[in-house]
Design a protein around this motif. Sequence first.
Motif, short mmCIF file in Angstrom:
data_model
loop_
_atom_site.label_atom_id
_atom_site.label_comp_id
_atom_site.label_asym_id
_atom_site.label_seq_id
_atom_site.Cartn_x
_atom_site.Cartn_y
_atom_site.Cartn_z
N MET A 188 -6.36 44.86 30.47
CA MET A 188 -6.48 43.53 29.87
C MET A 188 -5.99 42.47 30.84
N LEU A 189 -4.84 42.69 31.44
CA LEU A 189 -4.28 41.69 32.35
C LEU A 189 -5.06 41.59 33.65
N LYS A 190 -5.65 42.69 34.09
CA LYS A 190 -6.42 42.67 35.33
C LYS A 190 -7.67 41.80 35.21
N TYR A 191 -8.28 41.77 34.02
CA TYR A 191 -9.52 41.04 33.84
C TYR A 191 -9.35 39.77 33.01
N SER A 192 -8.13 39.39 32.75
CA SER A 192 -7.84 38.23 31.93
C SER A 192 -7.65 36.99 32.80
N SER A 193 -8.26 35.89 32.40
CA SER A 193 -8.07 34.62 33.13
C SER A 193 -6.63 34.14 32.92
N GLU A 194 -6.21 33.20 33.75
CA GLU A 194 -4.88 32.63 33.58
C GLU A 194 -4.75 31.99 32.20
#
Length: 168
Positions: free
Chosen positions: A55-61
């Motif tokens: 989730m965090l790898k592909y999540s925008s800021e």
Amino acid sequence: MSKKLFVILLAVCVAAVALGVFLVVRALTRTGADDPVRAVWRYQKAAMLYDADGMLKYSSEYNTAVLTDHAPRNTDLKDYLKKQYSSVTSRYAGKKLTYNAEITGEYSAGDAEYETLFAEYTARMPEAEKPDRFAQVKMTVFSENAKAFEITAYAVRAGGSWYYWKTN
């Protein structure tokens, strides 16, 4: 074999090994995806499987900030999500997950839609890396070849990679 040829071959081998190591490290540490569909799919799949790292790898800021809003202050988001998900089993775990998707809109500077999306994104995240493109993706997700759900989501490109931004 001459000493000069040996040195040249050795230098080429060292350069090839160094390039290989660089590419492996880059692949393991790189965030985002190469295209908007992959960004949305990989984020969505990670969310379905309660995979905090994915989730965090592909999540925008922007999306990371939204996720952080749900965590207690001064906590590491990754650790918080992993702890939250540790006691939950995904109903999709171990199942074959596939998708069909199409980009239904792609927007860059100069487009009216881009300006609207850019304003929304930067109002929430003024310090974030400025996005240079947005894409709207319509996706149907299947679990074991049966339709699980449909979403329309936005991906954002910043820093050369695409990230999941939000579901419309």
